[in-house]
Write a protein that holds these residues in place. Structure first.
Motif, PDB file in Angstrom:
ATOM      1  N   GLY A  65     -12.487  20.180   2.878  1.00  0.00           N
ATOM      2  CA  GLY A  65     -11.300  19.210   1.569  1.00  0.00           C
ATOM      3  C   GLY A  65     -11.430  17.532   2.571  1.00  0.00           C
ATOM      4  O   GLY A  65     -12.630  17.369   3.904  1.00  0.00           O
ATOM      5  N   THR A  66     -11.052  16.922   2.116  1.00  0.00           N
ATOM      6  CA  THR A  66     -11.088  15.112   2.695  1.00  0.00           C
ATOM      7  C   THR A  66      -9.423  14.831   1.815  1.00  0.00           C
ATOM      8  O   THR A  66      -8.640  15.805   1.930  1.00  0.00           O
ATOM      9  CB  THR A  66     -11.392  14.153   2.479  1.00  0.00           C
ATOM     10  N   ILE A  67      -9.082  13.271   3.648  1.00  0.00           N
ATOM     11  CA  ILE A  67      -8.148  13.313   3.429  1.00  0.00           C
ATOM     12  C   ILE A  67      -8.006  11.427   2.862  1.00  0.00           C
ATOM     13  O   ILE A  67      -8.413  11.020   3.542  1.00  0.00           O
ATOM     14  CB  ILE A  67      -7.415  13.266   4.342  1.00  0.00           C
ATOM     15  N   ASP A  68      -7.101  10.839   1.803  1.00  0.00           N
ATOM     16  CA  ASP A  68      -7.902   9.969   1.168  1.00  0.00           C
ATOM     17  C   ASP A  68      -5.692   8.634   1.434  1.00  0.00           C
ATOM     18  O   ASP A  68      -5.651   8.144   0.500  1.00  0.00           O
ATOM     19  CB  ASP A  68      -8.336   9.587   0.232  1.00  0.00           C
ATOM     20  N   PHE A  69      -5.261  10.252   2.172  1.00  0.00           N
ATOM     21  CA  PHE A  69      -3.694   9.629   1.863  1.00  0.00           C
ATOM     22  C   PHE A  69      -2.843  10.032   2.716  1.00  0.00           C
ATOM     23  O   PHE A  69      -3.109  11.045   3.064  1.00  0.00           O
ATOM     24  CB  PHE A  69      -2.653   9.706   0.153  1.00  0.00           C
ATOM     25  N   ILE A  70      -2.120   8.438   3.414  1.00  0.00           N
ATOM     26  CA  ILE A  70      -0.776   9.852   4.040  1.00  0.00           C
ATOM     27  C   ILE A  70       0.315   8.670   3.994  1.00  0.00           C
ATOM     28  O   ILE A  70       0.507   8.061   4.125  1.00  0.00           O
ATOM     29  CB  ILE A  70      -1.258   9.732   5.583  1.00  0.00           C
ATOM     30  N   ARG A  71       0.789   9.519   4.104  1.00  0.00           N
ATOM     31  CA  ARG A  71       2.856   9.234   3.131  1.00  0.00           C
ATOM     32  C   ARG A  71       2.871   8.276   4.598  1.00  0.00           C
ATOM     33  O   ARG A  71       3.213   8.727   5.553  1.00  0.00           O
ATOM     34  CB  ARG A  71       3.668  10.566   3.155  1.00  0.00           C
ATOM     35  N   SER A  72       3.652   6.933   4.274  1.00  0.00           N
ATOM     36  CA  SER A  72       3.863   6.134   5.268  1.00  0.00           C
ATOM     37  C   SER A  72       3.196   5.347   5.484  1.00  0.00           C
ATOM     38  O   SER A  72       3.300   4.324   6.382  1.00  0.00           O
ATOM     39  CB  SER A  72       5.696   6.545   6.336  1.00  0.00           C
ATOM     40  N   TYR A  73       1.994   5.907   5.519  1.00  0.00           N
ATOM     41  CA  TYR A  73       1.051   4.736   6.027  1.00  0.00           C
ATOM     42  C   TYR A  73      -0.020   4.271   5.570  1.00  0.00           C
ATOM     43  O   TYR A  73      -0.791   4.151   3.863  1.00  0.00           O
ATOM     44  CB  TYR A  73      -0.314   5.741   6.893  1.00  0.00           C
ATOM     45  N   VAL A  74      -0.003   2.705   5.570  1.00  0.00           N
ATOM     46  CA  VAL A  74      -0.049   1.326   4.590  1.00  0.00           C
ATOM     47  C   VAL A  74      -1.587   0.867   5.158  1.00  0.00           C
ATOM     48  O   VAL A  74      -0.855  -0.104   5.957  1.00  0.00           O
ATOM     49  CB  VAL A  74       0.117   0.980   3.956  1.00  0.00           C
ATOM     50  N   PRO A  75      -2.883   1.356   4.856  1.00  0.00           N
ATOM     51  CA  PRO A  75      -4.272   1.033   5.784  1.00  0.00           C
ATOM     52  C   PRO A  75      -4.303  -0.473   5.048  1.00  0.00           C
ATOM     53  O   PRO A  75      -4.743  -0.886   5.860  1.00  0.00           O
ATOM     54  CB  PRO A  75      -5.467   2.047   5.180  1.00  0.00           C
ATOM     55  N   VAL A  76      -4.030  -0.589   3.977  1.00  0.00           N
ATOM     56  CA  VAL A  76      -4.158  -1.745   3.277  1.00  0.00           C
ATOM     57  C   VAL A  76      -3.199  -2.488   2.920  1.00  0.00           C
ATOM     58  O   VAL A  76      -2.360  -2.420   1.261  1.00  0.00           O
ATOM     59  CB  VAL A  76      -5.596  -1.837   1.958  1.00  0.00           C
ATOM     60  N   PRO A  77      -2.039  -3.454   3.033  1.00  0.00           N
ATOM     61  CA  PRO A  77      -0.829  -4.211   2.613  1.00  0.00           C
ATOM     62  C   PRO A  77      -1.205  -4.730   1.056  1.00  0.00           C
ATOM     63  O   PRO A  77      -2.386  -5.359   0.816  1.00  0.00           O
ATOM     64  CB  PRO A  77      -0.281  -4.802   3.692  1.00  0.00           C
ATOM     65  N   PRO A  78      -0.080  -4.116   0.524  1.00  0.00           N
ATOM     66  CA  PRO A  78      -0.403  -5.199  -1.075  1.00  0.00           C
ATOM     67  C   PRO A  78      -0.555  -6.720  -1.285  1.00  0.00           C
ATOM     68  O   PRO A  78       0.218  -6.954   0.067  1.00  0.00           O
ATOM     69  CB  PRO A  78       1.199  -4.510  -2.251  1.00  0.00           C
ATOM     70  N   THR A  79      -1.558  -7.073  -1.552  1.00  0.00           N
ATOM     71  CA  THR A  79      -1.105  -8.581  -1.542  1.00  0.00           C
ATOM     72  C   THR A  79      -0.098  -9.329  -2.931  1.00  0.00           C
ATOM     73  O   THR A  79      -0.032  -9.640  -4.233  1.00  0.00           O
ATOM     74  CB  THR A  79      -2.218  -9.476  -2.150  1.00  0.00           C
ATOM     75  N   ASP A  80       0.191 -10.335  -2.684  1.00  0.00           N
ATOM     76  CA  ASP A  80       1.587 -11.528  -3.200  1.00  0.00           C
ATOM     77  C   ASP A  80       0.627 -11.964  -4.136  1.00  0.00           C
ATOM     78  O   ASP A  80       0.032 -13.247  -3.294  1.00  0.00           O
ATOM     79  CB  ASP A  80       2.212 -11.562  -2.102  1.00  0.00           C
ATOM     80  N   LYS A  81       0.892 -11.869  -5.213  1.00  0.00           N
ATOM     81  CA  LYS A  81       0.248 -12.397  -6.320  1.00  0.00           C
ATOM     82  C   LYS A  81       0.321 -14.468  -5.562  1.00  0.00           C
ATOM     83  O   LYS A  81      -0.808 -14.925  -5.301  1.00  0.00           O
ATOM     84  CB  LYS A  81       0.211 -12.530  -7.785  1.00  0.00           C
ATOM     85  N   GLN A  82       1.101 -14.712  -5.638  1.00  0.00           N
ATOM     86  CA  GLN A  82       1.825 -15.848  -5.432  1.00  0.00           C
ATOM     87  C   GLN A  82       1.130 -16.415  -4.077  1.00  0.00           C
ATOM     88  O   GLN A  82       0.982 -17.855  -4.104  1.00  0.00           O
ATOM     89  CB  GLN A  82       3.465 -16.084  -5.125  1.00  0.00           C
ATOM     90  N   SER A  83       0.989 -15.658  -2.908  1.00  0.00           N
ATOM     91  CA  SER A  83       0.563 -16.547  -2.104  1.00  0.00           C
ATOM     92  C   SER A  83      -1.208 -16.955  -1.903  1.00  0.00           C
ATOM     93  O   SER A  83      -1.499 -17.453  -1.769  1.00  0.00           O
ATOM     94  CB  SER A  83       0.278 -15.202  -1.092  1.00  0.00           C
ATOM     95  N   CYS A  92     -10.319  -8.636   2.957  1.00  0.00           N
ATOM     96  CA  CYS A  92     -10.791 -10.360   2.489  1.00  0.00           C
ATOM     97  C   CYS A  92     -11.614  -9.807   1.063  1.00  0.00           C
ATOM     98  O   CYS A  92     -12.728 -11.150   1.250  1.00  0.00           O
ATOM     99  CB  CYS A  92     -10.515 -11.068   3.101  1.00  0.00           C
ATOM    100  N   LYS A  93     -12.869  -8.631   1.366  1.00  0.00           N
ATOM    101  CA  LYS A  93     -13.019  -8.780  -0.178  1.00  0.00           C
ATOM    102  C   LYS A  93     -12.346  -8.650  -1.158  1.00  0.00           C
ATOM    103  O   LYS A  93     -12.967  -9.136  -2.302  1.00  0.00           O
ATOM    104  CB  LYS A  93     -13.644  -6.866  -0.381  1.00  0.00           C
ATOM    105  N   GLU A  94     -11.588  -8.404  -1.568  1.00  0.00           N
ATOM    106  CA  GLU A  94     -10.298  -8.782  -2.771  1.00  0.00           C
ATOM    107  C   GLU A  94      -9.645  -9.822  -2.479  1.00  0.00           C
ATOM    108  O   GLU A  94      -9.558 -10.207  -3.759  1.00  0.00           O
ATOM    109  CB  GLU A  94      -9.727  -6.983  -3.058  1.00  0.00           C
ATOM    110  N   THR A  95      -9.475 -10.294  -2.104  1.00  0.00           N
ATOM    111  CA  THR A  95      -8.392 -11.399  -1.354  1.00  0.00           C
ATOM    112  C   THR A  95      -9.339 -12.828  -1.953  1.00  0.00           C
ATOM    113  O   THR A  95      -8.905 -14.189  -2.250  1.00  0.00           O
ATOM    114  CB  THR A  95      -7.259 -11.381  -0.427  1.00  0.00           C
TER     115      THR A  95
END
Length: 568
Positions: free
Chosen positions: A181-199, A328-331
Motif C-alpha cells: 500500500g501507499t500513503i497520500d494523505f495525512i490529516r493535519s499535514y497540508v503539503p501544498v497550501p490552497p491558492t487564493d485566486k485573488q492573489s 509554482c507549476k500551477e500558480t
C-alpha cells in the motif's frame, strides 16, 4: 521470490518490500550491529535493491542527496545506531536546508533496552527532529510499512526534505502481516497550501503595471518541475530573471532573459538592478542573507511578489506585497494567463552596461588570462565548453563552488548539485557519486578544492568499488581558499591556519585505481580535459591554480547587495 501475503514476515523484510513498493532502486549505506537484521534481509533483495556501500555514514547521506537532486526521486540512506546514526546528522541538516527529499533509516537497540545506555544507543529522534520534516522510532514490526510509506510521502510532498526512521532491532526481527500500500494523505499535514485566486489577480496586476520588473528564480522551480512554466511566464511579459545558486539550472544560461546569478558572488548587473527595479518577483526562493545582503536596505524601492509552496517563508526575511501560495507549476501558468504581452526592452538593455563592466574587469581575466598560473575560472569554463554545456555540475564548498557556479553553463534541468544553506565542506565527492547513480546517462563533473576533498577522501574507495564515473576536477591552490580570501580582505592578510600541506593526489588516486593527471600548463589544459572526458569511468584531473586568486565580484558582509567589490 514467491510472495505469500498470508504469511507473516520479519520487520526487516517488510522494510524491503515497502521500499520496493515506493519505487526505490538504489540506497546508500553502511552496516553495523543494530541494523544487521535489515542487511541480512537485503541479501535476498540484491537483484532489486542496489545497495552502494560507502566508506563513512556522512557520505551515505550526501550520496543520497546527490541522487535525489539530479533524479527528482527520494534518496535513501541506511545506517546503524549510535555513531552510524550521528554521522548522518550533517547530511540530514544539509538536506533540510536545501529542501532535498531523503529518507534516512537508522538502526536502534531493541525497545526493551531503550533508556539503559545500551551499547551504541543514542536518542536519534530527539536529535534529528529540529533538522528533519519528521522523525519517528519504529518499535514494532506491525508499524514498519505504515511508517515507511508515511516517511516517503512526507519527504517528497510539498516542500521536500529529509525524514528519519529510527528502527529498533526487535522490530526488525519480529514478524507481522504485510499488506502492500501507499500513503497520500495525512490529516493535519497540508503539503501544498490552497491558492487564493485573488492573489493571482493581484500579482498579475502588479506585473502588468511594472516598468522595471525583475524575477528571482530559486530552486523551487526545479523542485516543482516548473522550468517550462517559468519560461512561458517570463517570456510573455519580457521579465528579466536572475537565479539563486541552487536555481541556476532552472533557466538555461543562454536564455535571453537570464541576467545571471544573484547574491554575494553574483552578477553585477543582477545585483545592481535589484536596487533599481520597481517590482521584485521571487519564485521558489527564500530570501537568504547571501542573496539579500543588508536586509534593512534590500530593494526598498520595489513592490514585491513571492511565489512559494511553504507559507513559513512568506514575510520571514522580506515583507512582500502579494504572496502567491501553492505549487509554482500551477500558480505560474495561472498568473501567466492574466499577463499582458510586453518586452521591457529599455529596462533589459540597462543591464548591459554592468554586464560589460563585469566582463572587462572580472570575467575576461579569469577565463582568458594573458599569462601566469592557471585560473579557476578558465578551468571551469573549458570543462563546460568541452562537455557541450550538458554535464551535471557538482561542487564542494568554497572558492571552487563559487567559481564553478559563475563560469559553468547550463542547458538542462537539474544540473547543479551543491550545498547551499549549510555550506558543507566534504559534500562534493559523495554527492557526485550519488549523482552518477541518479543520472547514469549524464556526465557528472565535480569541482572541489584541496580542503574539501580531504574531508571525504575515503570515498575514493566507493568510487573504486562501484567504478562510479565521477569526473573529479581538483582546483588545488594549497589553501583553504575561501577562508584565505576573507582573511586577505578583512583580516589584514593574516593567513591563520589556512595554508594547506597537501599529499600527492595522483598517487592516492592510483592506489584506488582512479586514472589521474595533473595540469599546470595552460597550453595543455584542453588536452587534459578531453582526456578526462574521454576516459570511461572515474578520473581525477588536478589543476594547479593561482594560489591567491579571489572570487569576484563580491558583496561584502553587512553591505547593500549592489555594493560589490570588483577588484581585491
Amino acid at each position: 521470490m514467491t510472495e505469500n501475503k498470508n504469511t507473516q514476515i520479519s520487520g526487516a523484510e517488510i522494510l524491503m518490500r515497502t521500499l520496493l513498493d515506493e519505487g526505490v532502486t538504489t540506497l546508500f549505506g553502511y552496516p553495523g550491529g543494530a541494523i544487521m537484521p535489515v542487511y541480512d534481509a537485503l541479501y535476498d533483495y540484491r537483484d532489486r535493491l542496489n545497495h552502494i556501500l560507502v566508506r563513512h555514514e556522512q557520505a551515505a547521506a550526501h550520496a543520497a542527496e546527490g541522487y535525489a537532486r539530479v533524479s527528482g526521486r527520494t534518496g535513501v540512506c541506511l545506517v546503524t545506531s549510535g555513531p552510524g546514526a550521528t554521522n548522518t546528522i550533517t547530511g540530514i541538516a544539509d538536506a533540510m536546508m536545501d529542501s532535498t527529499p531523503m529518507v534516512v533509516i537508522t538502526g536502534q537497540v531493541g525497545a526493551q533496552m531503550l533508556g539503559t545506555d545500551a551499547f551504541q544507543e543514542c536518542d536519534v529522534v530527539d536529535i534529528t527532529q529540529p533538522i528533519s520534516k519528521w522523525a519517528y522510532q519504529i518499535r514494532s514490526a506491525k508499524d514498519v510499512a505504515w511508517a515507511v510509506h508515511r516517511a516517503f510521502y512526507i519527504a517528497a510532498s510539498g516542500r521536500p526534505g529529509p525524514v528519519v526512521l529510527d528502527f529498533a532491532k526487535n522490530a526488525q526481527i519480529e514478524k507481522a502481516d504485510y499488506m502492500p500500500g501507499t500513503i497520500d494523505f495525512i490529516r493535519s499535514y497540508v503539503p501544498v497550501p490552497p491558492t487564493d485566486k485573488q492573489s493571482l489577480a493581484e500579482a498579475a496586476a502588479l506585473i502588468n503595471e511594472a516598468k522595471r520588473p525583475l524575477v528571482l528564480v530559486g530552486q523551487g522551480v526545479e523542485l516543482g518541475n516548473a522550468g517550462e512554466e517559468l519560461r512561458a511566464f517570463i517570456e510573455k511579459a519580457g521579465l528579466p530573471a536572475g537565479c539563486t545558486l541552487l536555481g541556476l539550472s532552472a533557466l538555461p544560461t543562454n536564455h535571453p532573459l537570464n541576467v545571471g546569478m544573484l547574491g554575494m558572488h553574483g552578477s553585477l548587473g543582477a545585483n545592481k538592478k535589484t536596487q533599481e527595479c520597481d517590482l521584485l518577483i521571487a519564485v521558489g526562493m527564500r530570501f537568504d542573507d547571501r542573496i539579500t545582503g543588508k536586509l534593512d536596505t534590500y530593494a526598498k524601492q520595489a513592490r514585491k511578489i513571492h511565489f512559494d509552496i511553504d507559507p513559513s517563508e512568506i514575510n520571514k526575511n522580506v515583507t512582500v506585497d502579494v504572496a502567491v501560495l501553492g505549487d509554482c507549476k500551477e500558480t505560474l501558468p495561472a498568473v501567466t494567463a492574466l499577463l499582458e504581452q510586453k518586452a521591457h526592452t529599455e529596462w533589459r538593455e540597462s543591464f548591459r552596461q554592468w554586464d560589460s563592466k563585469e566582463h572587462e574587469v572580472v570575467i575576461e581575466p579569469q577565463i582568458h588570462p594573458a599569462d601566469g598560473p592557471l585560473r579557476m575560472g578558465e578551468v571551469v569554463r573549458r570543462v563546460t565548453e568541452l562537455s557541450q554545456d550538458k554535464a551535471v555540475l557538482v561542487t564542494d564548498v568554497g572558492q571552487n563552488q563559487m567559481m564553478a557556479a559563475r563560469y559553468f553553463r547550463f542547458t538542462e534541468k537539474r544540473s547543479i548539485i551543491t550545498s547551499g544553506g549549510m555550506g558543507t565542506m566534504g559534500f562534493g565527492l559523495p554527492a557526485a557519486i550519488g549523482a552518477t547513480f541518479g543520472a547514469p546517462d549524464r556526465t557528472v563533473c565535480l569541482f572541489l578544492g584541496d580542503g574539501g576533498l580531504q574531508m571525504t577522501i575515503e570515498e575514493f574507495g566507493t568510487i573504486m568499488e562501484q567504478h562510479a564515473p565521477v569526473k573529479i576536477i581538483l582546483l588545488n591552490n594549497n589553501f583553504l581558499g575561501n577562508v584565505r580570501q576573507w582573511q586577505q580582505l578583512f583580516f589584514r592578510h593574516r593567513y591563520s591556519f589556512t595554508p594547506m600541506m597537501n599529499p600527492d593526489y595522483e598517487k592516492i588516486a592510483e592506489a584506488y585505481n582512479i586514472p589521474a593527471l595533473t595540469v599546470t600548463d595552460r597550453s595543455k589544459l584542453d588536452e587534459a580535459i578531453s582526456q578526462m572526458l574521454a576516459t570511461p569511468g572515474p578520473f581525477l584531473l588536478q589543476a594547479a591554480v593561482l594560489e591567491e586568486d579571489n572570487v569576484l565580484p563580491m558583496c561584502c558582509p553587512g553591505h547593500d547587495v549592489d555594493d560589490m567589490m570588483l577588484e581585491a
